[in-house]
Structures are given as structure tokens and as C-alpha cells.
Design a protein around this motif. Structure first.
Motif, PDB file in Angstrom:
ATOM      1  N   VAL A   1      18.126  69.494  33.912  1.00  0.00           N
ATOM      2  CA  VAL A   1      18.894  70.727  35.051  1.00  0.00           C
ATOM      3  C   VAL A   1      19.975  69.927  35.528  1.00  0.00           C
ATOM      4  N   GLY A   2      20.171  68.852  35.966  1.00  0.00           N
ATOM      5  CA  GLY A   2      21.192  67.894  36.324  1.00  0.00           C
ATOM      6  C   GLY A   2      22.483  68.161  35.490  1.00  0.00           C
ATOM      7  N   GLY A   3      22.229  67.846  33.809  1.00  0.00           N
ATOM      8  CA  GLY A   3      23.064  67.730  32.938  1.00  0.00           C
ATOM      9  C   GLY A   3      23.478  69.264  32.763  1.00  0.00           C
ATOM     10  N   PHE A   4      22.794  70.190  32.769  1.00  0.00           N
ATOM     11  CA  PHE A   4      23.139  71.831  32.615  1.00  0.00           C
ATOM     12  C   PHE A   4      24.154  72.180  34.032  1.00  0.00           C
ATOM     13  N   VAL A   5      23.731  71.744  34.943  1.00  0.00           N
ATOM     14  CA  VAL A   5      24.649  72.431  36.078  1.00  0.00           C
ATOM     15  C   VAL A   5      25.783  71.567  36.139  1.00  0.00           C
ATOM     16  N   SER A   6      26.032  70.375  36.243  1.00  0.00           N
ATOM     17  CA  SER A   6      27.160  69.788  36.087  1.00  0.00           C
ATOM     18  C   SER A   6      28.148  70.037  35.159  1.00  0.00           C
ATOM     19  N   SER A   7      27.677  70.332  33.950  1.00  0.00           N
ATOM     20  CA  SER A   7      28.557  70.580  32.932  1.00  0.00           C
ATOM     21  C   SER A   7      29.061  72.115  32.973  1.00  0.00           C
ATOM     22  N   SER A   8      28.065  72.981  33.423  1.00  0.00           N
ATOM     23  CA  SER A   8      28.418  74.585  33.539  1.00  0.00           C
ATOM     24  C   SER A   8      29.373  74.526  34.777  1.00  0.00           C
ATOM     25  N   LEU A   9      28.836  74.075  35.678  1.00  0.00           N
ATOM     26  CA  LEU A   9      29.772  74.169  37.215  1.00  0.00           C
ATOM     27  C   LEU A   9      30.310  73.045  37.516  1.00  0.00           C
ATOM     28  N   HIS A  10      29.529  72.209  38.439  1.00  0.00           N
ATOM     29  CA  HIS A  10      29.971  71.160  38.941  1.00  0.00           C
ATOM     30  C   HIS A  10      28.786  70.154  39.623  1.00  0.00           C
ATOM     31  N   TRP A  11      28.993  68.857  39.486  1.00  0.00           N
ATOM     32  CA  TRP A  11      27.774  68.241  39.898  1.00  0.00           C
ATOM     33  C   TRP A  11      27.559  68.579  41.491  1.00  0.00           C
ATOM     34  N   THR A  12      28.528  68.845  42.226  1.00  0.00           N
ATOM     35  CA  THR A  12      28.330  69.303  43.746  1.00  0.00           C
ATOM     36  C   THR A  12      27.250  70.218  43.612  1.00  0.00           C
ATOM     37  N   TYR A  13      27.335  71.284  43.016  1.00  0.00           N
ATOM     38  CA  TYR A  13      26.131  72.201  43.073  1.00  0.00           C
ATOM     39  C   TYR A  13      24.866  71.884  42.628  1.00  0.00           C
ATOM     40  N   LEU A  14      24.662  70.531  42.519  1.00  0.00           N
ATOM     41  CA  LEU A  14      23.077  70.041  42.623  1.00  0.00           C
ATOM     42  C   LEU A  14      22.754  70.032  43.997  1.00  0.00           C
ATOM     43  N   PHE A  15      23.532  70.017  45.010  1.00  0.00           N
ATOM     44  CA  PHE A  15      23.216  70.017  46.391  1.00  0.00           C
ATOM     45  C   PHE A  15      22.511  71.564  46.823  1.00  0.00           C
ATOM     46  N   ILE A  16      22.982  72.473  46.084  1.00  0.00           N
ATOM     47  CA  ILE A  16      22.657  73.692  46.364  1.00  0.00           C
ATOM     48  C   ILE A  16      21.053  74.005  46.065  1.00  0.00           C
ATOM     49  N   ILE A  17      20.620  73.367  44.972  1.00  0.00           N
ATOM     50  CA  ILE A  17      19.147  73.434  44.399  1.00  0.00           C
ATOM     51  C   ILE A  17      18.171  73.614  45.263  1.00  0.00           C
ATOM     52  N   PRO A  18      18.111  72.382  46.400  1.00  0.00           N
ATOM     53  CA  PRO A  18      17.142  72.395  47.134  1.00  0.00           C
ATOM     54  C   PRO A  18      16.979  73.450  48.453  1.00  0.00           C
ATOM     55  N   LEU A  19      17.981  74.286  48.327  1.00  0.00           N
ATOM     56  CA  LEU A  19      18.156  75.448  49.447  1.00  0.00           C
ATOM     57  C   LEU A  19      16.972  76.552  48.823  1.00  0.00           C
ATOM     58  N   PHE A  20      16.439  76.570  47.752  1.00  0.00           N
ATOM     59  CA  PHE A  20      15.441  77.449  47.442  1.00  0.00           C
ATOM     60  C   PHE A  20      14.092  77.338  48.269  1.00  0.00           C
ATOM     61  N   THR A  21      13.912  76.204  48.755  1.00  0.00           N
ATOM     62  CA  THR A  21      12.638  75.678  49.342  1.00  0.00           C
ATOM     63  C   THR A  21      12.595  76.408  50.692  1.00  0.00           C
TER      64      THR A  21
END
Length: 471
Positions: free
Chosen positions: A165-185
Motif C-alpha cells: 500500500v505504501g509503495g502504491f500511494v507513494s508512487s501514484s501520489l506522494h508519500w505524505t498521503y500516507l498520513f491520510i490513511i489513518p483518518l478512515f478510523t
């Protein structure tokens, strides 16, 4: 004897929540909490390049989260023995989300990113720690094994897919978007507000000094394992000794000394440490072995490991069902047996076809998922209701620290050249010798763990905890 028997009675008196309604949301929440342990791993080169920092500097993106995650696991466990589980879980989710939002908004400044990772870890640690307490406190004994199995499967899956997931998000968008994922909780908050029972504040106070001593002692160990300078270890040991002295004198200590006199809990923690330390060491050494001996690249190594990770997802649930039907001891011994068989087989295959190793790794993953599921269930049955929070928090902490210890220990053994003392005649490469010897040692540690478990969790002890559904 009387103490453990009464524990089962107390658990039986607690309100039992609806398993079918609760489990999907618990799995959802656990997935997003554990995902963050590995989702940043593949992005560290990009982070280092963006901020112009060294590998040591960028490692703090991972280390900071790990430190606060480890500390929080035991602190939230203790708080749950006093405060409402519902309020603590909601608070953990909110803190986790605030840290995530801060990381995304303040991404231009690296110290702010590190601070955000600390806040994330402090919030995320509440989720696995408190979910374990929810299962131990509010699920019936007949369902616990199954639920612990589902949790094991979810954790395994989250850890396995995190880098993907990290590799896909980082390559498709930017690594900083990994911070958005936990907001789903955040979407799980209404459910937990509805399903979890209202709890009044229980008797007792928060031992702030005791909590701080635990926190800094654990932090010292984790920092030492990441950056092995003697003064980190010395400081950690000094703080731990101070903590032991403190809880013997405090009126309402952070951890009751009597908890450590619980023979079954103590035995479960020791066995857990040995097994988890071994398995995490294996997970660290296998990729190194495949790269060094078989000259495989990262993507191929991932393919070799993936089938085993998926087996852990499937067999975690199966192990939970077996624990409910056959008992925890049965599942633990099957798991330990599979680990030994797998490790010995791999020790004789080092340097040969990597696909043989992929097949031999399947029992490693299955065996570990069995042990992890049944041991968590076994430990929960040794605790009274008033001890479930801090008791399961200690179990989480032990599994967490053992992983760091196992990884660091393996690295030192290989770097020091201490594993080249014997050449297995089945090997076809000199480079394979240290890895083969290390795997044999791992198998011996698993056997010792099984012998210790057999001694502690006898039939007499099983009768004391009443681990069958009849309880």
C-alpha cells in the motif's frame, strides 16, 4: 488457585457484546492501526531525498512511531482498568487522526513530521491494546479463541500489505498521503460508542511516576536496539530497577506487584517472548539469506515470502477455532511443532532452490499464527476482570519488544561472524553456513519454549483457569 478460579467467574459476570456486530468493526480498526507500522517502510529513500537527510536521520520516521506505540500499549492497558474502555478507544482514534492530520499539513518541516509520527504512535497504540481488553472482558470464553484468531489474521495481513500500500500511494501520489490513511478510523467511532457498554470510573488512581518510568524504560530499550550505544541500555535498566522499587512502595502502583506472582501469566509472557523473538528474527534473516546466498532482488524475495504471509491470514482464524474446540494447549503445541519442522527443513535447504524455501516457510507462518492466537487466549484466561487491561497490555508489550530484540540479536550474530562454527553437509555454499546454523539454533529455542510451556501449563493449571466453554 483460588485467584485464577475467581477470574473466570468474574469474566462470566461481565456483559457479553454481540460478536457478529462487533468483530467486523474491530477487524477494520485493527487493520488501519497495524498498517501504519509498515506502510512508511518503502518510502524512506524518498523521504531522505526530499529533506536531504542521512539514513540514520530518516530512520526516526519509523523509530519514533515504534517507541510511542510500544509505550502506549502498556499504558492504555493500565488505564482501561480504571477508566471507560469506550472513552479510551475513542480518545485513541482521535489522537491517531490528529497526528495524521498534523503530518500531512506540516509536511514541509521534517521535525514536525517526526512529531506527527509520535502523536500517531501514541494514538494508534490504544487500538490493539484496548481491543485485546475488549475481547478478554466482553466476549464469552467460547468465542475468544475465534476472535483472537481473526485478530492474528488481520495483523498478519496488515503487516504484509503495508509496504505494498505504501509503495502504491507513494508512487501514484506522494508519500505524505500516507498520513491520510489513518483518518478512515474515524468512521468507526459511532459504532464503538453504540456497542460498548457504559462504564463508571473504577476505584484507583493513575500512578503517573510509575507510568513515566515504564515509558522511558521501554523507550530506552527500543532506542538502544535501533542505535546500540551502551548508555541507552544502562539508562533503561536503571529506570526499570527504579520502577520495580517504586511499585513495591506505592499505594496504588501502575502495575500491581501481585500480577508478577501469577505463575501462569508469568509463564505465558516468557514463552511469548522466546517464540516471538525467534519468529521476528526469522522474518529478519530470511530476506537477508535469500539476497546473500541466492542473489535474489527485492521483488523476487517479496514473492517468496508472500504465500506464507497469506497462510498466516487464513490459518489465524483456523487456529482460533481449534483453540475453542480442542483447547489452547493443543493449538500451541501444534504451532510449536510446525515451527521446529519448518526451521530444520529450511536449515537444510539454504542455498538450494528458493521455491523450496518458500514451501518450507509455510509451516513457519502457520505455526506462528497458531501460537500467537492460542497464547493470547491462554494469557487472557489467567487474568481477573480487574487485571485484564494491564495484563494484556504487558502481553502486547512483550510481543512488541521481543520483535525488536530478535531483529537486533540476529543482526549482531551475523555481523560478528559467530554463526560459522559448523558446516551442514547438505549445504552447497559457504555463504549458507551462518544462516543454516542460526536456523538450527532458532529451532532449539522453540523446543525449549515448548518444554517450558509444558511445565507451566500443566493439566492442573488448565483446570485452574477453566479454559473450556463450560466456564
Amino acid at each position: 488457585m483460588q485467584h485464577v478460579a475467581s477470574a473466570t467467574d468474574e469474566v462470566a459476570q461481565e456483559k457479553v457484546i454481540d460478536t457478529k456486530k462487533a468483530v467486523p468493526w474491530i477487524i477494520f480498526l485493527i487493520f488501519f492501526a497495524v498498517l501504519n507500522e509498515t506502510v512508511f517502510n518503502v518510502s524512506t529513500p524518498e523521504i531522505a531525498k526530499q529533506y536531504g537527510i542521512t539514513p540514520t536521520g530518516v530512520s526516526w520516521v519509523l523509530t519514533t512511531f515504534i517507541i510511542f506505540f510500544g509505550i502506549g500499549s502498556v499504558i492504555y492497558g493500565r488505564l482501561s482498568d480504571i477508566f471507560s474502555l469506550k472513552k479510551l478507544i475513542v480518545a485513541g482514534i482521535l489522537i491517531y487522526s490528529v497526528g495524521s492530520a498534523l503530518g500531512f499539513v506540516l509536511q514541509a518541516w521534517y521535525p514536525a513530521v517526526i512529531f506527527a509520527r509520535a502523536v500517531q504512535g501514541a494514538g494508534a497504540s490504544a487500538i490493539p491494546a484496548l481491543v485485546m481488553v475488549v475481547v478478554a472482558r466482553y466476549f464469552s470464553p467460547t468465542d475468544r479463541g475465534k476472535v483472537f484468531g481473526l485478530l492474528t489474521s488481520t495483523v498478519s495481513f496488515a503487516i504484509a500489505v503495508g509496504p505494498v500500500v505504501g509503495g502504491f500511494v507513494s508512487s501514484s501520489l506522494h508519500w505524505t498521503y500516507l498520513f491520510i490513511i489513518p483518518l478512515f478510523t474515524l468512521i468507526s467511532i459511532p459504532f464503538f460508542n453504540k456497542i460498548l457498554p457504559e462504564e463508571k470510573r473504577k476505584a484507583g488512581s493513575v500512578d503517573i511516576l510509575g507510568a513515566a518510568l515504564v515509558a522511558f524504560s521501554v523507550a530506552g530499550i527500543i532506542v538502544y536496539l535501533s542505535f546500540p550505544h551502551w548508555y541507552y541500555l544502562a539508562a533503561s535498566l536503571a529506570l526499570f530497577i527504579w520502577f520495580i522499587t517504586h511499585i513495591r512502595k506505592a499505594n496504588d502502583p501502575f502495575i500491581e506487584p501481585s500480577l508478577f506472582r501469577n505463575k501462569l501469566l508469568r509463564g505465558g509472557l516468557i514463552v511469548g517472548f522466546l517464540v516471538f523473538c525467534t519468529v521476528m528474527g526469522i522474518m529478519f534473516v530470511i530476506p537477508l539469506m535469500l539476497a546473500k546466498v541466492n542473489d535474489l532482488n527485492t521483488s523476487t524475495i517479496g514473492l517468496i515470502l508472500f504465500p506464507g504471509a497469506m497462510c498466516a491470514v487464513i490459518f489465524g482464524t483456523i487456529g482460533g477455532n481449534l483453540a475453542d474446540k480442542k483447547g489452547n494447549n493443543f493449538v500451541v503445541f501444534i504451532g510449536l511443532g510446525l515451527l521446529v519442522i519448518s526451521l530444520v527443513a529450511i536449515a537444510f535447504m539454504v542455498g538450494h532452490s528458493p521455491w523450496f524455501i518458500a514451501a518450507a516457510l509455510l509451516p513457519t507462518y502457520v505455526g506462528f499464527s497458531f501460537v500467537q492466537t492460542a497464547l493470547a487466549n491462554r494469557v487472557s484466561l489467567t487474568l481477573s476482570v480487574s487485571e485484564t487491561g494491564v495484563g494484556m497490555g504487558l502481553f502486547n508489550l512483550i510481543t512488541f519488544i521481543s520483535g525488536a530484540v530478535g531483529t537486533a540479536l540476529v543482526a549482531k550474530l551475523l555481523d560478528g561472524g559467530m554463526m560459522e562454527f559448523y558446516k551442514n553437509p547438505a549445504l552447497n555454499s559457504l555463504a549458507a553456513i551462518p544462516y543454516s546454523n542460526l536456523l538450527i539454533i532458532f529451532a532449539a529455542v522453540v523446543i525449549i519454549s515448548g518444554m517450558f510451556y509444558l511445565r507451566i501449563f500443566t493439566k492442573k493449571a488448565s483446570a485452574q483457569t477453566s479454559e473450556t466453554a463450560a466456564a
